[in-house]
Write an enzyme that holds these catalytic residues in place. Sequence first.
Site, short mmCIF file in Angstrom:
data_model
loop_
_atom_site.label_atom_id
_atom_site.label_comp_id
_atom_site.label_asym_id
_atom_site.label_seq_id
_atom_site.Cartn_x
_atom_site.Cartn_y
_atom_site.Cartn_z
N GLY A 29 -30.51 -16.90 51.12
CA GLY A 29 -29.46 -17.19 50.14
C GLY A 29 -29.12 -15.97 49.31
O GLY A 29 -29.83 -14.96 49.34
N ASN A 30 -28.03 -16.06 48.54
CA ASN A 30 -27.64 -14.90 47.74
C ASN A 30 -26.77 -15.29 46.56
O ASN A 30 -26.08 -16.30 46.57
CB ASN A 30 -26.93 -13.85 48.61
CG ASN A 30 -26.01 -14.49 49.65
OD1 ASN A 30 -24.95 -15.00 49.30
ND2 ASN A 30 -26.43 -14.47 50.91
N SER A 46 -29.11 -7.08 51.80
CA SER A 46 -29.31 -7.92 53.00
C SER A 46 -30.76 -7.88 53.47
O SER A 46 -31.39 -6.82 53.47
CB SER A 46 -28.40 -7.39 54.11
OG SER A 46 -28.59 -8.13 55.30
N SER A 75 -25.61 -8.01 51.17
CA SER A 75 -25.76 -9.30 51.86
C SER A 75 -24.73 -9.46 52.97
O SER A 75 -23.58 -9.05 52.82
CB SER A 75 -25.56 -10.43 50.84
OG SER A 75 -25.30 -11.65 51.49
N SER A 76 -25.15 -10.07 54.07
CA SER A 76 -24.21 -10.28 55.17
C SER A 76 -23.10 -11.26 54.79
O SER A 76 -22.12 -11.40 55.51
CB SER A 76 -24.96 -10.77 56.42
OG SER A 76 -25.61 -11.98 56.14
N ASP A 77 -23.25 -11.92 53.63
CA ASP A 77 -22.21 -12.82 53.16
C ASP A 77 -21.27 -12.14 52.16
O ASP A 77 -20.45 -12.81 51.51
CB ASP A 77 -22.84 -14.06 52.51
CG ASP A 77 -23.70 -14.84 53.50
OD1 ASP A 77 -23.13 -15.30 54.52
OD2 ASP A 77 -24.91 -14.97 53.30
N HIS A 96 -24.60 -18.63 47.41
CA HIS A 96 -24.66 -19.21 48.75
C HIS A 96 -26.10 -19.60 49.08
O HIS A 96 -27.01 -18.81 48.88
CB HIS A 96 -24.17 -18.19 49.78
CG HIS A 96 -24.32 -18.68 51.19
ND1 HIS A 96 -23.90 -19.92 51.60
CD2 HIS A 96 -24.86 -18.09 52.29
CE1 HIS A 96 -24.17 -20.08 52.88
NE2 HIS A 96 -24.76 -19.00 53.32
N HIS A 98 -28.57 -22.34 51.95
CA HIS A 98 -28.69 -23.36 53.01
C HIS A 98 -29.60 -24.47 52.51
O HIS A 98 -30.44 -24.96 53.25
CB HIS A 98 -29.27 -22.74 54.29
CG HIS A 98 -28.48 -21.62 54.85
ND1 HIS A 98 -29.02 -20.67 55.67
CD2 HIS A 98 -27.17 -21.29 54.73
CE1 HIS A 98 -28.08 -19.80 56.03
NE2 HIS A 98 -26.95 -20.15 55.47
N ASP A 121 -20.46 -35.76 35.89
CA ASP A 121 -20.52 -34.73 34.84
C ASP A 121 -20.21 -33.34 35.40
O ASP A 121 -19.36 -32.63 34.88
CB ASP A 121 -21.94 -34.66 34.24
CG ASP A 121 -22.29 -35.84 33.34
OD1 ASP A 121 -21.39 -36.60 32.94
OD2 ASP A 121 -23.49 -35.99 33.04
N HIS A 161 -22.92 -25.23 58.24
CA HIS A 161 -23.43 -23.97 57.71
C HIS A 161 -24.29 -24.16 56.45
O HIS A 161 -25.51 -24.08 56.53
CB HIS A 161 -22.22 -23.05 57.44
CG HIS A 161 -22.58 -21.71 56.90
ND1 HIS A 161 -21.65 -20.76 56.60
CD2 HIS A 161 -23.77 -21.17 56.59
CE1 HIS A 161 -22.26 -19.67 56.13
NE2 HIS A 161 -23.55 -19.90 56.11
N TYR A 215 -20.90 -30.99 26.18
CA TYR A 215 -22.33 -30.81 26.46
C TYR A 215 -22.84 -29.41 26.10
O TYR A 215 -22.12 -28.43 26.20
CB TYR A 215 -22.60 -31.08 27.94
CG TYR A 215 -24.05 -30.99 28.31
CD1 TYR A 215 -24.95 -31.96 27.91
CD2 TYR A 215 -24.52 -29.92 29.05
CE1 TYR A 215 -26.29 -31.88 28.26
CE2 TYR A 215 -25.85 -29.83 29.40
CZ TYR A 215 -26.73 -30.82 29.00
OH TYR A 215 -28.06 -30.72 29.35
#
Lengths: 218, 218, 218, 218
Positions: A29-30, A46, A75-77, A96, A98, A121, A161, A215
């Site tokens: 993740g990133n 990455s 990152s590859s994203d 991002h 998973h 909310d 994904h 809030y």
Amino acid sequence: MSTLSRLRREVAALHAELVRYQLVVWTAGNVSARVPGEDLMIIKPSGVSYDELTPESMILCDLDGAVVEGDHSPSSDTAAHAYVYRAMPEVGGVVHTHSTYATAWAARHEAIPCVLTAMADEFGAEIPVGPFALIGDDSIGRGIVQTLSGHRSPAVLMAGHGVFTIGKDARAAVKAAVMCEDVARSVHISRQLGEPRPIAQQDVDRLYDRYQNVYGQR
Amino acid sequence: MSTLSRLRREVAALHAELVRYQLVVWTAGNVSARVPGEDLMIIKPSGVSYDELTPESMILCDLDGAVVEGDHSPSSDTAAHAYVYRAMPEVGGVVHTHSTYATAWAARHEAIPCVLTAMADEFGAEIPVGPFALIGDDSIGRGIVQTLSGHRSPAVLMAGHGVFTIGKDARAAVKAAVMCEDVARSVHISRQLGEPRPIAQQDVDRLYDRYQNVYGQR
Amino acid sequence: MSTLSRLRREVAALHAELVRYQLVVWTAGNVSARVPGEDLMIIKPSGVSYDELTPESMILCDLDGAVVEGDHSPSSDTAAHAYVYRAMPEVGGVVHTHSTYATAWAARHEAIPCVLTAMADEFGAEIPVGPFALIGDDSIGRGIVQTLSGHRSPAVLMAGHGVFTIGKDARAAVKAAVMCEDVARSVHISRQLGEPRPIAQQDVDRLYDRYQNVYGQR
Amino acid sequence: MSTLSRLRREVAALHAELVRYQLVVWTAGNVSARVPGEDLMIIKPSGVSYDELTPESMILCDLDGAVVEGDHSPSSDTAAHAYVYRAMPEVGGVVHTHSTYATAWAARHEAIPCVLTAMADEFGAEIPVGPFALIGDDSIGRGIVQTLSGHRSPAVLMAGHGVFTIGKDARAAVKAAVMCEDVARSVHISRQLGEPRPIAQQDVDRLYDRYQNVYGQR
């Protein structure tokens, strides 16, 4: 401390929240943050493990995803993050993951219905599904932007994904990623033994409006 | 530091990743590494708890599984690891676990379908099932090698038993074990409420090819 | 260090394994050890949180459950532990938990079928169900003993209640409790999406025999 | 140390138990304690992360929910806590969470049946469902009080929302929140593969009576 130093430190530290809430395994993740007022962003390198992330190892990129400063590949994203910043000027952070339950909904290409007050909310609606898109061009970024533009939800389940979330800053995007997995899990488990009851649209509206405006600390 | 000292340290440390990702309980999993250029391997001692593992307590064996150096018996899975190293010269690391979700698929003798982009990246295909095999001779090692030879997946679900993974080194095999459990869990949970949608074979191929050649730091 | 001091320390420390493997919440589980050669046992004090357990706070009881030494009341399950030690002289340790998956089987009064090699190794058979029994007299102890006498399994699922395990010492009983929850979870998850395939009785026998006689350090 | 200082410290520390047992994510749950003999209560500040909670940051409110002492806004659930203290003088502590399994039952508006001895001990009955109620007025507090008045259970599943628990002090309410999630999870998992068998009402009564009067240290 300069804005850049502060952002490097913040983005590095926010990755630990992904680990703490078990939204990620290994290096999957990133988190990124826009550099306010500049066409720049800070993002995770990455393939580097979360234990080894430091403010200095974060990568500074322009909004086409090209490296401006950093010893590693970003990152590859990165292309997906960059596309979001170019298309959505109000977004200051992108995450991002998973994460397990959200990804389980994404694998069925199925939106998460809004059946909990905590979901009303934070998300104000169902959490929508974006298109199945391959990495390598702008498909993922375009899918995120098309799905979230004009939608209350700061989270999108990219089909087959995983999850992308947005926020006014990186911390808000991380919060959305944490809450997305939490409601994905609760609603999944609820549906295992029957159907959770829907919340009336007008109640969703009132909850969302109140939470966004009242809030937390002013 | 000599290659052997470095490998002892690395193999001992990698067991902590099995614990961190909750792939093992008590003393049930193990990691090994081939000693490059030698007919030797480093492997966990049998029945020793993860907290007590040190570089010095790791066992040096030959590739028939006989102890060359070490005060303890080697892992009871040593014969399976050794068989893999003898039969697959490109393999530098082997991992064995009974991780929960992967083992649940293995108990049904059922392969995990490739329905997530992360799974296409790492495994390039379904994660296949190997034969039911008893410990005590070469049955397990042979089952692993027959199933994984010519297959993209670095992981095999041994029927009624658990997971074996391979990699170019021990770290890669541990990563495969972590990712195997992660996708076993996500796909399982997705299927609890319907059918995850398949990814087209050509998309699996493109994802696998890109990930194996582009991802991470060069 | 005297045998008593060593046992106090060991029993206190083993409770941390129940916490580590998430077999217990709040103060709900307990470990005991027989004092070898004496009609005595060491057991957890009642209603004390796991963080506060020390060797000194453990309670020394006779095998009728009466306190011999200790400032607190002993565990409310003391009568059940004591009954087991009186009836089964080969038992040196007893553990009780309400671990989640094992308790889920127990709530259905359903044995866990032996469908994994790790289960054949440790339990040698299904994990059986004992009777529904109320606390307050010998019913629970008698149910444990009747179910486990002549059975290979060191674990029993007490109907509508939770798990009791036995071992040659407290550590072995804790291991059985950890493994019991692990296989309860794996087999449960496997059955959520179909039927795990049974292991032939002769294979169960061979696995059990080998594990009990060969595994671990001699 | 004054009563107020002690309560501030206790309420701050008890939030760590919500984190430890994974009953909360981000800033979503809260604990409060009545100040004995005063129309006052101590409660969590709104939107502050659990890591940053200190005794000094806890908020002192009157029983209408108005801040008496504190630099932050009190929890957005303050009105519900205050309503409970006004209506139920025997209550000394209140806890609110969105813990996963309990919330899953709440989303279906379904009570948790009493099928485990541990549940009979602590709850003495099913865990009941309260009405769907919006935040912003007394609806939630009224729903809690109406559901729990005259009921043995110290926990209520607020429909489509989450859990509120009560206790003689804050620690007892936290224990009830921990046990509520534990039994919600065990009973859910049991029902995934069949029907847990009910416990006869007279046995529930005997277990509840014994646990409330005998268990723990006197």
